[in-house]
Design a protein around this motif. Structure first.
Motif, PDB file in Angstrom:
ATOM      1  N   PHE A 196       0.817  -1.210   0.000  1.00 17.73           N
ATOM      2  CA  PHE A 196       0.000   0.000   0.000  1.00 17.73           C
ATOM      3  C   PHE A 196       0.855   1.266   0.000  1.00 17.73           C
ATOM      4  O   PHE A 196       0.394   2.317  -0.430  1.00 17.73           O
ATOM      5  CB  PHE A 196      -0.957  -0.027   1.190  1.00 17.73           C
ATOM      6  N   ASP A 197       2.080   1.172   0.480  1.00 19.22           N
ATOM      7  CA  ASP A 197       2.999   2.295   0.326  1.00 19.22           C
ATOM      8  C   ASP A 197       3.551   2.337  -1.094  1.00 19.22           C
ATOM      9  O   ASP A 197       3.789   3.408  -1.657  1.00 19.22           O
ATOM     10  CB  ASP A 197       4.154   2.174   1.327  1.00 19.22           C
ATOM     11  N   GLN A 198       3.735   1.168  -1.669  1.00 20.55           N
ATOM     12  CA  GLN A 198       4.281   1.070  -3.021  1.00 20.55           C
ATOM     13  C   GLN A 198       3.257   1.495  -4.065  1.00 20.55           C
ATOM     14  O   GLN A 198       3.605   2.096  -5.084  1.00 20.55           O
ATOM     15  CB  GLN A 198       4.745  -0.366  -3.272  1.00 20.55           C
ATOM     16  N   ILE A 199       1.972   1.177  -3.816  1.00 22.26           N
ATOM     17  CA  ILE A 199       0.908   1.474  -4.779  1.00 22.26           C
ATOM     18  C   ILE A 199      -0.181   2.268  -4.061  1.00 22.26           C
ATOM     19  O   ILE A 199      -1.150   1.704  -3.545  1.00 22.26           O
ATOM     20  CB  ILE A 199       0.334   0.183  -5.396  1.00 22.26           C
ATOM     21  N   PRO A 200      -0.037   3.589  -3.961  1.00 24.37           N
ATOM     22  CA  PRO A 200      -0.982   4.418  -3.191  1.00 24.37           C
ATOM     23  C   PRO A 200      -2.423   4.320  -3.680  1.00 24.37           C
ATOM     24  O   PRO A 200      -3.353   4.531  -2.901  1.00 24.37           O
ATOM     25  CB  PRO A 200      -0.428   5.841  -3.375  1.00 24.37           C
ATOM     26  N   GLU A 201      -2.631   3.994  -4.977  1.00 23.59           N
ATOM     27  CA  GLU A 201      -4.000   3.883  -5.486  1.00 23.59           C
ATOM     28  C   GLU A 201      -4.796   2.848  -4.713  1.00 23.59           C
ATOM     29  O   GLU A 201      -6.005   3.004  -4.499  1.00 23.59           O
ATOM     30  CB  GLU A 201      -3.987   3.512  -6.978  1.00 23.59           C
ATOM     31  N   LEU A 202      -4.132   1.773  -4.271  1.00 24.26           N
ATOM     32  CA  LEU A 202      -4.818   0.750  -3.490  1.00 24.26           C
ATOM     33  C   LEU A 202      -5.057   1.217  -2.062  1.00 24.26           C
ATOM     34  O   LEU A 202      -6.089   0.904  -1.459  1.00 24.26           O
ATOM     35  CB  LEU A 202      -3.997  -0.544  -3.487  1.00 24.26           C
TER      36      LEU A 202
END
Length: 333
Positions: A196-202
């Protein structure tokens, strides 16, 4: 952490990680200049997995590039109901000890949860708490391919981390879905502590449960984990050092809990790396080798989409996915 810790460079010095971050950012920008779509996102992801923050420049760079990357969709329908349960040889094991159902509660007040479950450290299934989360309507295999299909993530290979053949590998989300969600012949699990830090959209599609405010730490101290995999994947009986809210987005999971007071009856591994994991196969116990396992008192539930299980700190828990599922866990103190 859960049993074997994720192998990685998290212990490297801050200076080395910062140098690596500079290298990743320069490498990604060089690929952009050459119009090479593939390597630039992989380089960014490797920097993010190294926890090389550098003012969030890599995360911002990926977010800027994301709309320009081609979206991938799966051409085959992923399996929905396969539940590869462990094979039990008839007559070789005695029945596991009986279990009680974990109580369910709908949207309790903060005070009620604190006084009746948090302070006395009692597990409970919370209902209605995550109904408003956008993920409940948006998340699907196609959505993950669209939002994160090109992103590189660590994947656990094998049904459970205590198996000898268990390993980890870096691959894109699309490759993981194609090889371990669509293809029923392989077993793999996306267990990600940084997704969730790597992919903020999620991350924008979920919310930290309000009950976490009853903890001692700040919101930034809460660890959010992703658990995505097919039916039949198993987390052996283990315990974690923090309070845990396990939120089920889609799919179902069978879960058994046991109080830390029963630890001596659960035969934890003696090795340091697996000291928080039981040697006993919960659904197929060898009661000749582990006779005191019958003295342990268990609670269980089938966690359904939209439900959140509160697992108190140090509580032993065993998890088996009954079908393709995605869970989000919040570790807090």
């Amino acid at each position: 952490t859960r049993g074997r810790t994720n192998a990685g460079p998290g212990g490297r010095s801050a200076g080395m990680r910062q140098v690596y971050a500079y290298g990743c950012s320069f490498g990604a920008l060089a690929e952009v200049a050459r119009a090479g779509a593939g390597p630039r996102r992989a380089v960014c992801d490797l920097g993010l997995l190294m926890r090389a923050v550098l003012g969030n420049v890599l995360a911002r760079l990926v977010r800027t590039l994301q709309p320009h990357l081609p979206a991938r969709r799966q051409r085959r329908t992923p399996r929905q109901g396969s539940a590869r349960t462990p094979r039990i040889a008839p007559g070789t094991r005695l029945a596991p000890p009986p279990e009680e159902m974990i109580p369910h509660l709908r949207c309790p007040s903060l005070e009620h949860f604190r006084d009746n479950y948090l302070i006395p450290q009692r597990p409970v299934v919370l209902e209605g708490v995550m109904d408003h989360w956008p993920c409940m309507k948006k998340w699907s295999v196609d959505y993950f391919c669209q939002v994160a299909g090109c992103r590189t993530v660590p994947v656990e290979l094998g049904a459970r981390y205590t198996d000898e053949e268990w390993s980890q590998q870096l691959m894109t989300v699309s490759d993981f879905i194609r090889q371990y969600i669509v293809d029923e012949n392989n077993v793999g699990y996306l267990a990600q502590h940084q997704l969730f830090d790597q992919i903020p959209e999620l991350k924008e599609d979920i919310s930290i449960p309000d009950y976490c405010c009853l903890g001692e730490g700040e919101e930034d101290d809460i660890t959010i984990n992703a658990w995505f995999g097919p039916g039949g994947t198993i987390s052996p009986l283990h315990q974690d050092p923090q309070q845990n809210f396990l939120a089920q987005v889609f799919g179902r999971k069978y879960i058994r809990l046991c109080s830390p007071r029963d630890s001596e009856n659960l035969y934890p591994h003696e090795s340091q790396i697996l000291h928080n994991t039981s040697q006993v196969d919960v659904e197929d116990p060898d009661l000749v080798k582990f006779p005191n396992f019958t003295k342990a008192a268990f609670q269980s539930c089938i966690l359904m989409p939209g439900q959140i299980l509160f697992i108190p700190v140090k509580y032993w828990h065993y998890v088996r996915s009954l079908e393709l599922s995605f869970s989000v866990s919040f570790w807090w103190s």
